[in-house]
Write a protein that holds these residues in place. Sequence first.
Motif, mmCIF file in Angstrom:
data_model
loop_
_atom_site.group_PDB
_atom_site.id
_atom_site.type_symbol
_atom_site.label_atom_id
_atom_site.label_comp_id
_atom_site.label_asym_id
_atom_site.label_seq_id
_atom_site.Cartn_x
_atom_site.Cartn_y
_atom_site.Cartn_z
ATOM 1 N N TYR A 47 7.306 11.953 -11.506
ATOM 2 C CA TYR A 47 7.418 11.422 -12.853
ATOM 3 C C TYR A 47 8.284 10.198 -12.929
ATOM 4 N N LEU A 48 7.872 9.257 -12.240
ATOM 5 C CA LEU A 48 8.349 8.133 -12.509
ATOM 6 C C LEU A 48 7.776 7.201 -13.505
ATOM 7 N N PRO A 49 8.646 6.409 -14.271
ATOM 8 C CA PRO A 49 8.074 5.481 -15.270
ATOM 9 C C PRO A 49 7.085 4.221 -14.541
ATOM 10 N N LEU A 50 6.301 3.796 -15.324
ATOM 11 C CA LEU A 50 5.652 2.681 -14.774
ATOM 12 C C LEU A 50 6.347 1.633 -14.335
ATOM 13 N N LYS A 51 7.441 1.352 -14.971
ATOM 14 C CA LYS A 51 8.211 0.081 -14.486
ATOM 15 C C LYS A 51 8.656 0.293 -13.044
ATOM 16 N N VAL A 52 9.144 1.419 -12.882
ATOM 17 C CA VAL A 52 9.827 1.804 -11.564
ATOM 18 C C VAL A 52 8.624 1.811 -10.528
ATOM 19 N N ILE A 53 7.529 2.430 -10.742
ATOM 20 C CA ILE A 53 6.217 2.542 -9.921
ATOM 21 C C ILE A 53 5.959 0.929 -9.538
ATOM 22 N N ALA A 54 5.870 0.209 -10.476
ATOM 23 C CA ALA A 54 5.737 -1.349 -10.248
ATOM 24 C C ALA A 54 6.580 -1.973 -9.233
ATOM 25 N N GLU A 55 7.980 -1.548 -9.322
ATOM 26 C CA GLU A 55 8.971 -2.041 -8.548
ATOM 27 C C GLU A 55 8.931 -1.557 -6.977
ATOM 28 N N HIS A 56 8.454 -0.347 -7.196
ATOM 29 C CA HIS A 56 8.125 0.501 -5.840
ATOM 30 C C HIS A 56 6.996 -0.224 -4.818
ATOM 31 N N LEU A 57 5.739 -0.428 -5.623
ATOM 32 C CA LEU A 57 4.683 -1.169 -5.022
ATOM 33 C C LEU A 57 4.913 -2.461 -4.891
ATOM 34 N N GLU A 58 5.863 -3.150 -5.410
ATOM 35 C CA GLU A 58 6.081 -4.584 -5.025
ATOM 36 C C GLU A 58 7.099 -4.547 -3.805
ATOM 37 N N SER A 59 7.669 -3.578 -3.577
ATOM 38 C CA SER A 59 8.500 -3.325 -2.541
ATOM 39 C C SER A 59 7.905 -2.874 -1.095
ATOM 40 N N LEU A 60 6.849 -2.040 -1.251
ATOM 41 C CA LEU A 60 5.887 -1.786 -0.469
ATOM 42 C C LEU A 60 4.954 -3.180 0.132
ATOM 43 N N ASP A 61 4.698 -3.925 -1.001
ATOM 44 C CA ASP A 61 3.810 -5.118 -0.582
ATOM 45 C C ASP A 61 4.767 -5.973 0.304
#
Length: 237
Positions: free
Chosen positions: A76-90
Amino acid sequence: MGSAASRSSGALPKLSIGQVLQRLGAEHPELTPSKIRFLEEQGLVHPARTSSGYRKFSDADVERIRTILALQRDYYLPLKVIAEHLESLDRGERPELPTPVAPRPKANGGSIFSSEAEFSREELLRRSGASRELLEQAQAASLLPRATTFTADDLNMLTALIELERSGIGPRHLRPFRTSAQHEIGLIEQALTGISRKPDSTHRHRTEAKAEELADALERVRRGLVRQSLRDRHNGR
């Protein structure tokens, strides 16, 4: 949950939105073309474009969408947090995630009647990323309860309302949905009359399972009618 892939990895972009839905639909039946386009608008996925302007998705894009949806569903993460998570994975990092939010299991395997994780008002707002104003509007429209604690279903509702609000659809526009839900409850209760009168636990579990089955069937009918109407409008009927 599939791992997030970098934008440059994976096979060459070749999949249409419809083909992406076919791949992910069984796991995420709530996924729609508009949802995929919304994720692109938010900068979370980056499909290629043909010379005619059609979106084409690679296998890596599909995995990225799968990851986003899983993060929304399980955390249930907001999209802003998901975006930060994906950038870290990238970047090749391994960011930590919060503990998944899920209904607490019961002996019968869990159902719509099961006890769920509870959140305070502040936790609900933090996890959803919603404004206090949107929550108050949702409560005024009877879409969310006026309570001190909230369930995972309430959190899911609020995150959906955030997405709708971005397209100009506010809680006040959704009041008829509450009326429709009450009508569906009446249909379910009527169908369960013969089962629910028996007091023992076996019949209670049967009642719960049947109620969930009927709720799911009604949801499919409602979704089908909306899609049918959209197709009719598109075809000029």
